[in-house]
Design a protein around this motif. Structure first.
Motif, PDB file in Angstrom:
ATOM      1  N   ARG A   5      15.786  -3.099 -18.705  1.00 31.78           N
ATOM      2  CA  ARG A   5      15.267  -3.761 -19.906  1.00 31.78           C
ATOM      3  C   ARG A   5      14.375  -4.946 -19.547  1.00 31.78           C
ATOM      4  N   ALA A   6      14.674  -5.619 -18.445  1.00 28.62           N
ATOM      5  CA  ALA A   6      13.826  -6.729 -17.995  1.00 28.62           C
ATOM      6  C   ALA A   6      12.560  -6.209 -17.310  1.00 28.62           C
ATOM      7  N   VAL A   7      12.701  -5.134 -16.537  1.00 27.97           N
ATOM      8  CA  VAL A   7      11.531  -4.555 -15.864  1.00 27.97           C
ATOM      9  C   VAL A   7      10.511  -4.082 -16.903  1.00 27.97           C
ATOM     10  N   GLU A   8      10.972  -3.367 -17.941  1.00 31.47           N
ATOM     11  CA  GLU A   8      10.042  -2.904 -18.968  1.00 31.47           C
ATOM     12  C   GLU A   8       9.437  -4.081 -19.731  1.00 31.47           C
ATOM     13  N   THR A   9      10.230  -5.101 -20.013  1.00 26.94           N
ATOM     14  CA  THR A   9       9.703  -6.309 -20.661  1.00 26.94           C
ATOM     15  C   THR A   9       8.598  -6.920 -19.808  1.00 26.94           C
ATOM     16  N   ALA A  10       8.828  -7.019 -18.505  1.00 29.21           N
ATOM     17  CA  ALA A  10       7.819  -7.584 -17.594  1.00 29.21           C
ATOM     18  C   ALA A  10       6.542  -6.747 -17.605  1.00 29.21           C
ATOM     19  N   GLN A  11       6.688  -5.423 -17.618  1.00 29.72           N
ATOM     20  CA  GLN A  11       5.504  -4.555 -17.655  1.00 29.72           C
ATOM     21  C   GLN A  11       4.691  -4.787 -18.926  1.00 29.72           C
ATOM     22  N   LEU A  12       5.376  -4.910 -20.047  1.00 31.50           N
ATOM     23  CA  LEU A  12       4.688  -5.113 -21.326  1.00 31.50           C
ATOM     24  C   LEU A  12       4.043  -6.498 -21.396  1.00 31.50           C
ATOM     25  N   ILE A  13       4.705  -7.503 -20.831  1.00 33.26           N
ATOM     26  CA  ILE A  13       4.110  -8.843 -20.754  1.00 33.26           C
ATOM     27  C   ILE A  13       2.865  -8.804 -19.868  1.00 33.26           C
ATOM     28  N   ALA A  14       2.991  -8.176 -18.710  1.00 37.66           N
ATOM     29  CA  ALA A  14       1.853  -8.087 -17.789  1.00 37.66           C
ATOM     30  C   ALA A  14       0.661  -7.417 -18.471  1.00 37.66           C
ATOM     31  N   ASP A  15       0.909  -6.363 -19.225  1.00 34.72           N
ATOM     32  CA  ASP A  15      -0.183  -5.699 -19.959  1.00 34.72           C
ATOM     33  C   ASP A  15      -0.906  -6.681 -20.867  1.00 34.72           C
ATOM     34  N   GLN A  16      -0.155  -7.519 -21.572  1.00 38.59           N
ATOM     35  CA  GLN A  16      -0.762  -8.494 -22.496  1.00 38.59           C
ATOM     36  C   GLN A  16      -1.542  -9.568 -21.745  1.00 38.59           C
ATOM     37  N   LEU A  17      -1.145  -9.838 -20.499  1.00 35.12           N
ATOM     38  CA  LEU A  17      -1.816 -10.867 -19.697  1.00 35.12           C
ATOM     39  C   LEU A  17      -2.949 -10.297 -18.849  1.00 35.12           C
ATOM     40  N   GLY A  18      -3.154  -8.986 -18.931  1.00 31.18           N
ATOM     41  CA  GLY A  18      -4.199  -8.352 -18.131  1.00 31.18           C
ATOM     42  C   GLY A  18      -3.829  -8.264 -16.655  1.00 31.18           C
ATOM     43  N   LEU A  19      -2.518  -8.200 -16.378  1.00 32.12           N
ATOM     44  CA  LEU A  19      -2.025  -8.139 -15.006  1.00 32.12           C
ATOM     45  C   LEU A  19      -1.289  -6.820 -14.790  1.00 32.12           C
ATOM     46  N   THR A  20      -0.966  -6.541 -13.546  1.00 25.60           N
ATOM     47  CA  THR A  20      -0.034  -5.463 -13.249  1.00 25.60           C
ATOM     48  C   THR A  20       1.311  -6.113 -12.991  1.00 25.60           C
ATOM     49  N   GLY A  21       2.346  -5.367 -13.121  1.00 30.94           N
ATOM     50  CA  GLY A  21       3.637  -5.985 -12.846  1.00 30.94           C
ATOM     51  C   GLY A  21       4.773  -5.150 -13.374  1.00 30.94           C
ATOM     52  N   PRO A  22       5.962  -5.499 -12.990  1.00 31.68           N
ATOM     53  CA  PRO A  22       6.289  -6.739 -12.302  1.00 31.68           C
ATOM     54  C   PRO A  22       5.924  -6.697 -10.814  1.00 31.68           C
ATOM     55  N   ASP A  23       5.528  -7.856 -10.302  1.00 33.08           N
ATOM     56  CA  ASP A  23       5.190  -7.987  -8.893  1.00 33.08           C
ATOM     57  C   ASP A  23       6.435  -7.893  -8.017  1.00 33.08           C
ATOM     58  N   GLU A  24       7.569  -8.332  -8.558  1.00 37.97           N
ATOM     59  CA  GLU A  24       8.844  -8.285  -7.829  1.00 37.97           C
ATOM     60  C   GLU A  24       9.975  -8.051  -8.813  1.00 37.97           C
ATOM     61  N   ARG A  25      11.046  -7.470  -8.304  1.00 41.64           N
ATOM     62  CA  ARG A  25      12.302  -7.350  -9.047  1.00 41.64           C
ATOM     63  C   ARG A  25      13.324  -8.191  -8.291  1.00 41.64           C
ATOM     64  N   ILE A  26      13.843  -9.208  -8.951  1.00 38.94           N
ATOM     65  CA  ILE A  26      14.652 -10.224  -8.284  1.00 38.94           C
ATOM     66  C   ILE A  26      16.118 -10.101  -8.714  1.00 38.94           C
ATOM     67  N   PRO A  27      16.995  -9.695  -7.791  1.00 41.51           N
ATOM     68  CA  PRO A  27      18.412  -9.519  -8.138  1.00 41.51           C
ATOM     69  C   PRO A  27      19.072 -10.785  -8.696  1.00 41.51           C
ATOM     70  N   ASP A  28      18.666 -11.967  -8.240  1.00 38.98           N
ATOM     71  CA  ASP A  28      19.290 -13.210  -8.713  1.00 38.98           C
ATOM     72  C   ASP A  28      18.979 -13.514 -10.176  1.00 38.98           C
ATOM     73  N   LEU A  29      18.067 -12.778 -10.796  1.00 42.31           N
ATOM     74  CA  LEU A  29      17.730 -13.006 -12.206  1.00 42.31           C
ATOM     75  C   LEU A  29      18.463 -12.051 -13.155  1.00 42.31           C
ATOM     76  N   VAL A  30      19.384 -11.221 -12.641  1.00 42.23           N
ATOM     77  CA  VAL A  30      20.100 -10.297 -13.525  1.00 42.23           C
ATOM     78  C   VAL A  30      21.076 -11.051 -14.419  1.00 42.23           C
ATOM     79  N   GLU A  31      21.446 -10.400 -15.504  1.00 43.39           N
ATOM     80  CA  GLU A  31      22.394 -10.981 -16.462  1.00 43.39           C
ATOM     81  C   GLU A  31      23.766 -11.153 -15.811  1.00 43.39           C
ATOM     82  N   ARG A  32      24.530 -12.068 -16.354  1.00 48.61           N
ATOM     83  CA  ARG A  32      25.903 -12.282 -15.915  1.00 48.61           C
ATOM     84  C   ARG A  32      26.678 -10.970 -16.034  1.00 48.61           C
TER      85      ARG A  32
END
Length: 191
Positions: free
Chosen positions: A58-85
């Motif tokens: 759900r975060a990866v897809e959110t990042a992809q959709l954000i990147a599209d709006q910013l004219g970027l590709t992404g996500p550039d990285e997937r960071i395990p320390d940012l996962v939900e509790r």
């Protein structure tokens, strides 16, 4: 000084039903996709040059959709320390049932101080590797809320019943080990 926008992923069917997700990998629904695009529009024009995410879908897809709006590709990285509790046996349980089922807390849930410690670690690592950059990071409500409550510069929650809404963006500045909350860019209403 590095700027990091922590963005809560868009809505999932479990969010809609009020179920505890934790580390369960529940996908975005159509409303969540719209919220992610809206978050990207709110971040547009602010100089963000990188998009990262937690490892959950759900975060990866959110990042992809954000990147599209910013004219970027992404996500550039997937960071395990940012996962939900991780909520252990409480995952999938309706949130309103938690106090009844676990009056003394969920025994196998990840400790809140560990969530804060790993979130800080991820942000400091990004700032160290990409100094003076502006990064949008798609993550989770529990991650953002716990960090905000831990920061002395934040008065979160500043309003009665303030929550980290799906698709909300929270801007932080990171300088060395210092993390400072700067601004909230939330949708005007829960979608």
């Amino acid at each position: 000084m590095t700027t990091i926008a922590l963005v809560r992923h868009g809505q999932t069917d479990w969010n809609l039903a009020g179920r505890i997700q934790g580390s369960s990998d529940i996908p975005l629904n159509d409303t969540g996709r719209d919220q992610a695009r809206d978050a990207g529009r709110r971040l547009s024009g602010r100089g963000f040059s990188k998009v990262v995410s937690s490892t959950l879908g759900r975060a990866v897809e959110t990042a992809q959709l954000i990147a599209d709006q910013l004219g970027l590709t992404g996500p550039d990285e997937r960071i395990p320390d940012l996962v939900e509790r991780a909520y252990g046996s409480a995952e999938g349980v309706p949130g309103e049932d938690l106090p009844l089922l676990y009056p003394h807390g969920v025994p196998d849930a990840e400790a809140e101080p560990e969530v804060v410690a790993r979130t800080r670690r991820a942000m400091i690592d990004l700032a160290t590797r990409f100094p003076d950059d502006r990064t949008a990071a798609a993550t989770h409500g529990g991650v953002i809320g716990r960090l905000l409550r831990d920061l002395p510069s934040s008065d979160f929650p500043s309003r009665d019943h303030q929550r980290v809404l799906n698709g909300s963006a929270w801007i932080f500045e990171v300088d060395g080990d210092d993390i400072r909350f700067v601004e909230e860019l939330s949708p005007t209403a829960e979608q």
